[in-house]
Design a protein around this motif. Structure first.
Motif, PDB file in Angstrom:
ATOM      1  N   ALA A  33      26.208  73.067  34.372  1.00  0.00           N
ATOM      2  CA  ALA A  33      27.439  72.793  35.121  1.00  0.00           C
ATOM      3  C   ALA A  33      28.040  71.446  34.715  1.00  0.00           C
ATOM      4  CB  ALA A  33      27.164  72.818  36.620  1.00  0.00           C
ATOM      5  N   GLU A  34      27.196  70.439  34.548  1.00  0.00           N
ATOM      6  CA  GLU A  34      27.687  69.121  34.141  1.00  0.00           C
ATOM      7  C   GLU A  34      28.331  69.151  32.762  1.00  0.00           C
ATOM      8  OE1 GLU A  34      24.427  66.389  34.551  1.00  0.00           O
ATOM      9  OE2 GLU A  34      24.466  66.509  36.743  1.00  0.00           O
ATOM     10  N   ALA A  35      27.907  70.090  31.925  1.00  0.00           N
ATOM     11  CA  ALA A  35      28.498  70.251  30.593  1.00  0.00           C
ATOM     12  C   ALA A  35      29.784  71.072  30.639  1.00  0.00           C
ATOM     13  CB  ALA A  35      27.487  70.905  29.645  1.00  0.00           C
ATOM     14  N   GLY A  36      30.161  71.539  31.830  1.00  0.00           N
ATOM     15  CA  GLY A  36      31.391  72.313  31.982  1.00  0.00           C
ATOM     16  C   GLY A  36      31.276  73.763  31.566  1.00  0.00           C
ATOM     17  N   ILE A  37      30.060  74.274  31.502  1.00  0.00           N
ATOM     18  CA  ILE A  37      29.832  75.661  31.084  1.00  0.00           C
ATOM     19  C   ILE A  37      29.786  76.541  32.326  1.00  0.00           C
ATOM     20  CG2 ILE A  37      28.236  77.255  29.950  1.00  0.00           C
ATOM     21  CD1 ILE A  37      27.223  74.759  28.358  1.00  0.00           C
ATOM     22  N   ASN A  38      30.647  77.544  32.340  1.00  0.00           N
ATOM     23  CA  ASN A  38      30.686  78.489  33.449  1.00  0.00           C
ATOM     24  C   ASN A  38      29.706  79.621  33.158  1.00  0.00           C
ATOM     25  OD1 ASN A  38      31.482  79.756  35.811  1.00  0.00           O
ATOM     26  ND2 ASN A  38      33.228  80.771  34.842  1.00  0.00           N
ATOM     27  N   ILE A  39      28.748  79.833  34.049  1.00  0.00           N
ATOM     28  CA  ILE A  39      27.800  80.923  33.847  1.00  0.00           C
ATOM     29  C   ILE A  39      28.161  82.091  34.739  1.00  0.00           C
ATOM     30  CG2 ILE A  39      25.980  79.370  33.097  1.00  0.00           C
ATOM     31  CD1 ILE A  39      24.655  79.758  35.818  1.00  0.00           C
ATOM     32  N   ASP A  40      27.639  83.237  34.382  1.00  0.00           N
ATOM     33  CA  ASP A  40      28.005  84.450  35.100  1.00  0.00           C
ATOM     34  C   ASP A  40      26.747  85.143  35.607  1.00  0.00           C
ATOM     35  OD1 ASP A  40      29.347  86.654  36.109  1.00  0.00           O
ATOM     36  OD2 ASP A  40      29.700  87.555  34.158  1.00  0.00           O
ATOM     37  N   MET A  41      26.248  86.077  34.866  1.00  0.00           N
ATOM     38  CA  MET A  41      25.087  86.855  35.299  1.00  0.00           C
ATOM     39  C   MET A  41      23.849  85.963  35.298  1.00  0.00           C
ATOM     40  SD  MET A  41      25.841  90.142  32.850  1.00  0.00           S
ATOM     41  CE  MET A  41      24.670  91.282  33.582  1.00  0.00           C
TER      42      MET A  41
END
Length: 148
Positions: A33-41
């Motif tokens: 999250a801190e790296a700005g990566i949106n995760i999904d499953m």
């Protein structure tokens, strides 16, 4: 009526044989999250003895950022992630799932007949999401339309 939604260029990262009973999942999710990566499953296995596996999906475009984050995680936890890219997420939605048994069995039967590799599965009350290699996406999408 069955609705099929397709999301392309999806990656998955899997951590296998992680020591259970620690803060590993929350640490990984915070770092991502801190790296700005949106995760999904997100998927996790029940612990087997003192080990479990954990995986999540994200956009292929975020691989460079994810690799930077993973190098920090592996330095602390001595866990080597496996990253698989170029996949498709298929979301199979049908309100019948809420009231009739067997819908998931039919979905997985179709994937088995086609011989599709399923990398991740997540569900909700009225949908099943499958992460599959791109090479299986077209055939599966067509087959799932016949679930009604």
């Amino acid at each position: 009526m069955t609705q099929i939604t397709r999301y392309e260029n999806i990656s998955a990262v899997t951590f296998s044989d992680v020591k259970a009973g620690n803060t590993f999942i929350s640490e990984v999710l915070h770092a991502v999250a801190e790296a700005g990566i949106n995760i999904d499953m997100i998927s996790s296995t029940p612990p087997k003895s003192d080990r479990f596996s954990f995986a999540f999906s994200f956009a292929d475009d975020d691989i460079p950022s994810l690799l930077t984050v993973m190098s920090k995680i592996t330095a602390v936890h001595s866990v080597t992630p496996f990253v698989n890219s170029g996949n498709v997420k298929l979301v199979i939605k049908n309100k019948e799932m809420e009231i009739h048994a067997g819908f998931a069995a039919r979905v997985l039967e179709i994937t088995e007949k086609i011989g599709a590799d399923v990398l991740l599965i997540t569900t909700s009350a009225d949908e099943i999401s499958l992460l599959v290699p791109d090479s299986f996406a077209d055939e599966l999408s067509g087959a799932f339309k016949n679930l009604d």
